[in-house]
Write an enzyme that holds these catalytic residues in place. Structure first.
Site, mmCIF file in Angstrom:
data_model
loop_
_atom_site.group_PDB
_atom_site.id
_atom_site.type_symbol
_atom_site.label_atom_id
_atom_site.label_comp_id
_atom_site.label_asym_id
_atom_site.label_seq_id
_atom_site.Cartn_x
_atom_site.Cartn_y
_atom_site.Cartn_z
ATOM 1 N N ARG A 167 0.816 -1.213 0.000
ATOM 2 C CA ARG A 167 0.000 0.000 0.000
ATOM 3 C C ARG A 167 0.848 1.260 0.000
ATOM 4 N NH1 ARG A 167 -5.148 -2.118 3.750
ATOM 5 N NH2 ARG A 167 -6.122 -3.136 1.974
ATOM 6 N N TYR A 210 -7.119 0.240 -6.533
ATOM 7 C CA TYR A 210 -6.572 -1.087 -6.200
ATOM 8 C C TYR A 210 -5.801 -1.123 -4.879
ATOM 9 C CZ TYR A 210 -2.156 -0.110 -8.992
ATOM 10 O OH TYR A 210 -1.002 0.375 -9.521
ATOM 11 N N GLU A 211 -5.451 -2.324 -4.456
ATOM 12 C CA GLU A 211 -4.825 -2.562 -3.142
ATOM 13 C C GLU A 211 -5.685 -2.018 -2.001
ATOM 14 O OE1 GLU A 211 -2.377 -4.471 -2.435
ATOM 15 O OE2 GLU A 211 -1.801 -4.822 -4.516
ATOM 16 N N GLY A 212 -6.979 -2.193 -2.118
ATOM 17 C CA GLY A 212 -7.893 -1.625 -1.125
ATOM 18 C C GLY A 212 -8.245 -0.220 -1.548
#
Lengths: 583, 583
Positions: free
Chosen positions: A294, A438-440
């Site tokens: 992140r 993306y990635e949360g």
């Protein structure tokens, strides 16, 4: 498109603002010094602004192609990847045990920024692989590590993270991919995964998929998820490649941006998988790595902001249109460069003030990631862990939001020329657009911040952390940063009062809070930067002081209205029922 | 993609919030009543959500094509245009003298919203034509009007606006296209124009280019610009089409969005042109029409916001992911629709609160555009003219900014599915992106507002206008709108103090001011809407009251920080020199 890696600012942060002493004192970092870092940053900058930037536009035009069951990367990607490997960039922060260089994270985040700025599609092939590498290095058995990791560090094999399924993205607890134990200790993995970045491509000889799946009989939800290594080609005992495993590429996505990156739908049909870590503990292992990932995504957002800023500035210095306010640079001309238009200057400064402040926050956080990983001082390592945990969602969300606002603003400065494809500004917007998703998603980051990071031990750390920076801002007589930190502390108290009693209110104000948090702490990064400059004179320092002032007077006031919306409005949100939407 | 024209809200604004009396009292509007407007809005909504929405995605994929010197529109555009003409949409607000229906602007802006929502690429072919029609109707000689306008109203001929050149967009004073008088009273036009929307296409038999150019010997700058009509095909005395004129399509742009719209580079080589209006007065004529066109562009932004909102809401009601805060809608399910996530609800409400408030402002302004054009009461017409002049840049810039924030927010709600092309959300972002750029960038709108609209007679009107709405907000005990209007008045005073003395400060805070202006006046539109509902009960009214509250408590607080950045920060901007950018 131009790109000059902002090495001067990076070195200022490393050497003057935060100093290298703490990082150098960590075991394994004995050889890390200014000269080494400068050399590596310069090499990285050169590689990015030549090899990677030059193939970025063609990568967008051609895109990755899926045909006859295989994925081909765009023109030039194979050649660039060969040089990338040859120069050792695949192993820069990897374990020396596997042939890596073991260099600190604080260096790598800055390289991440450069890679993100110049060619995110290319970067993703290496980035996901690096994430998979670290996950295996932290979690896998010695046998698996020895068998698979040296080839990942060498760049001849790459890795992926296979999480999302058609019906679940944010809520992975709903996943249905199955793992059935086989005779030899391995598992048979079956299911469909989507949105798999670099799920297939032609850059490496083998691809190691890290797949989350549910072992038959495991509990529902996230506590029944296990992690498996599923290689594209099985690996023989002698390390050579064996038969093709049961994983195929169903399709690749047609996307708004990062079209050079292959985003795959993968089908696993009784594919051979090896359990990584403990049964049903797959999410914990995955999340540990996702946190580092992140920050990396945040650095992509920062990279986009930087390249957008640089090109918009170059265009604004070159494009003559209308007259500047008096005194004009040249009264004899019919028009002046648009950079003299105060509104254009404002947009450029708004970008720059946030970019430089954000970069300081990145360096500060990455240094603590190094301490967290390597320090023998348990208390220091633990504090660093809390600090990284607290700041990770802030960096991911705020930096990628900044990427969007900066690329849109740069495109705006180009006017109509920013909307046509040839100048590349519209590609920046399209490519950057995935980073808040993306990635949360950034909303998930905000929920993570308010629900998990303001509570428990990280929450206790947060209070100390805020108090320290408030004291620092006060001591340095930075009124704007002091006010902003007070707003942050006040907003935090509002959440604390509601954590137990009003989940909906907490969740409903999360994104506002994350933004307030980021603005305030970056305000403190500016306090720190200005303090570090002491009485240094000259262009770089003089300009930086002015940028700091702009941040304080023109960016920070937003914390006031954010505080007002957080503390003033949960009833307005709660009062509106879902059924009201249909009226 | 779905689209349901928001007719209920439109009728509320027309009938209940503002009422039709004033518009009906205008000469020529005797037949305008609720039934008529409702019928037309419903027909328009049906046309948009069937004929236009269904060809929008293919329009993006195929794009307009330039080959062998001619431009072809995407599949389905010709058929849709034929129906568009057949249904009479090309003449809805045109002069009955030329076969138009002469319906009020307040109706047309709402149709503009629907067209913008469902297919901007298609709309632009008709929209620029309509702009050209009104410009000719206002400015051209009776002979030219009689010869050219009936075919424009009938939709068999279309029009363009040819302003931009490679070296000048915002600053048209720099233009170099030349006009040389010919023997027969016409002119020979030579030059290169770029970014000409609908500059060539296959929808109509003839295209009438309205071209600005400088007559040999005319002064430099905008005071030496004249306006010419340059038909693609010359028109014979009997009205039939004659020979091809000297205008050719050099290329069409490859753009980020509105790919179905042909954005042309046109070469004029001694093309025959007819002077429209007076020599050297071309910019004044052009600007008169551009102002109306700017409201139209604002409505495009509103349309994008509405369709983005509708689809994001539908997705959020359908997509199950994670659990809602207690009380959950159904405890037996593993997950709930994401609309129950407070952050998703917040994003949807943030869109809706701004959309409905903005629509109220549009109706209010368009009613005054009707008064301005048709009222026999001189004072009323003059006030209306000032009101429209004041609000035009606000509508253009704020509505298109709202289009961007709404389409981005809707895309974000879709998560990864918003980034892939199939759902159409990313196309909304790309298509909408031109709206803050064209017809004068939003920064140019802000400069227009602070430099031209806060001064002179419009400036005097502004003071009265602000005072009236402040009094209205107070009378209705709307504390949030009252505060916002006070912020607006305070910020206005700040500009007034600097108009003569500090041009750079005025220009540098313009965009902040425009945003503050829009938020505050839309706050008053909400006061008005709530007041108009009186004691009406039921779903529509109950929901609208809650949305009003959300606007007041969650959107309006931003005016406080905007005021702080306006009044607190011109020194920070001024202090930074252009040379500091290179440090």
């Amino acid at each position: 498109m131009i790109y000059n890696a902002p090495i001067k600012d990076m070195l200022f942060l490393l050497n003057e603002c935060f100093g290298l002493d703490t990082v150098r004192a960590l075991p394994g970092n004995e050889e890390v010094d200014t000269d080494l870092l400068e050399t590596i940053l310069e090499e990285a900058g050169k590689f990015c602004s030549t090899e990677l930037l030059t193939i970025n536009q063609a990568g967008d035009e051609h895109g990755a192609v899926h045909a006859d069951g295989a994925v081909t990367t765009p023109p030039g990607f194979k050649e660039a990847y060969a040089k990338f490997v040859e120069n050792g960039w695949t192993g820069i922060d990897s374990n020396p045990e596997h042939g890596g260089q073991g260099l600190p994270k604080v260096l790598h985040v800055l390289i991440d920024e450069m890679l993100g700025a110049t060619n995110l599609s290319f970067k993703l092939y290496a980035e996901l692989s690096r994430g998979a590498y670290h996950l295996l290095d932290h979690t896998a058995s010695d046998e698996i590590r020895a068998r698979y990791l040296p080839n990942m560090v060498a760049g001849t094999w790459s890795g992926t993270m296979c999480l999302t399924e058609p019906h679940c993205g944010t809520d992975l607890g709903l996943l249905t991919t199955k793992a059935v134990p086989a005779d030899n200790g391995s598992y048979r993995i079956s299911g469909a995964k989507i949105f798999i970045t670099s799920g297939d491509h032609d850059l490496t000889e083998n691809i190691l998929h890290l797949v989350i799946a549910r072992i038959a009989g495991a509990p529902l939800g996230t506590h029944g998820i296990s992690l498996f290594l599923v290689p594209k080609f099985l690996v023989n005992d002698d390390g050579s490649l064996g038969e093709r495993n049961g994983v195929t590429t169903a399709s690749i996505e047609h996307k708004m941006g990062i079209r050079g990156s292959a985003t795959c739908a993968l089908n696993f049909e009784e594919a051979t998988g090896y359990l990584i870590g403990e049964k049903n503990r797959g999410m914990a292992a995955m999340f540990k790595m996702m946190n580092i990932e992140r920050i990396t995504v945040g650095m992509q957002g920062l990279g986009f902001s930087e390249i957008a800023y640089q090109n918009a500035l170059a265009y604004a210095l070159d494009r003559h249109q209308s007259k500047a306010p008096a005194p004009r640079p040249d009264d004899s001309k019919a028009s002046d460069p648009i950079v003299y238009q105060p509104e254009v200057k404002r947009q450029l400064l708004t970008m720059r003030a946030q970019i430089e402040g954000a970069r300081a926050l990145a360096v500060y956080t990455a240094m603590h990631a190094d301490i967290m990983e390597k320090s023998s001082d348990k208390k220091a390592a633990n504090d660093a862990k809390d600090l990284v945990a607290l700041l990770t969602p802030v960096i991911k969300a705020f930096f990628t939001d900044l990427g969007m606002s900066s690329t849109l603003s740069a495109q705006q400065i180009y006017g109509g020329h920013g909307f046509v494809r040839e100048h590349g500004m519209e590609q920046l917007v399209r490519d950057c657009r995935i980073t808040p998703i993306y990635e949360g998603t950034n909303e998930v980051q905000a929920l993570d911040l308010v629900a998990r990071k303001l509570t428990g031990s990280t929450g206790e750390f947060a209070d100390r952390f805020f108090a320290e920076w408030l004291a620092f801002a006060k001591k340095n007589k930075d009124a704007a940063a002091t006010t902003a930190m007070q707003h942050l502390i006040e907003a935090t108290a509002w959440f604390r009062e509601r954590h137990e009693s009003d989940d909906a209110a907490v969740r409903g104000a999360a994104t506002q809070y994350l933004r307030l948090f980021a603005l305030a702490i970056i305000g403190c990064m500016w306090t720190k930067s200005v303090a570090a400059m002491k009485n240094q004179e000259g262009g770089f320092y003089a300009a930086k002081r002015k940028v700091a002032r702009f941040y304080a007077e023109q960016v920070l006031p937003e914390t006031g209205s954010l505080l007002a919306t957080i503390t003033g409005g949960d009833a307005a949100l709660a009062d509106f029922e879902i059924t009201d939407f249909s009226d």
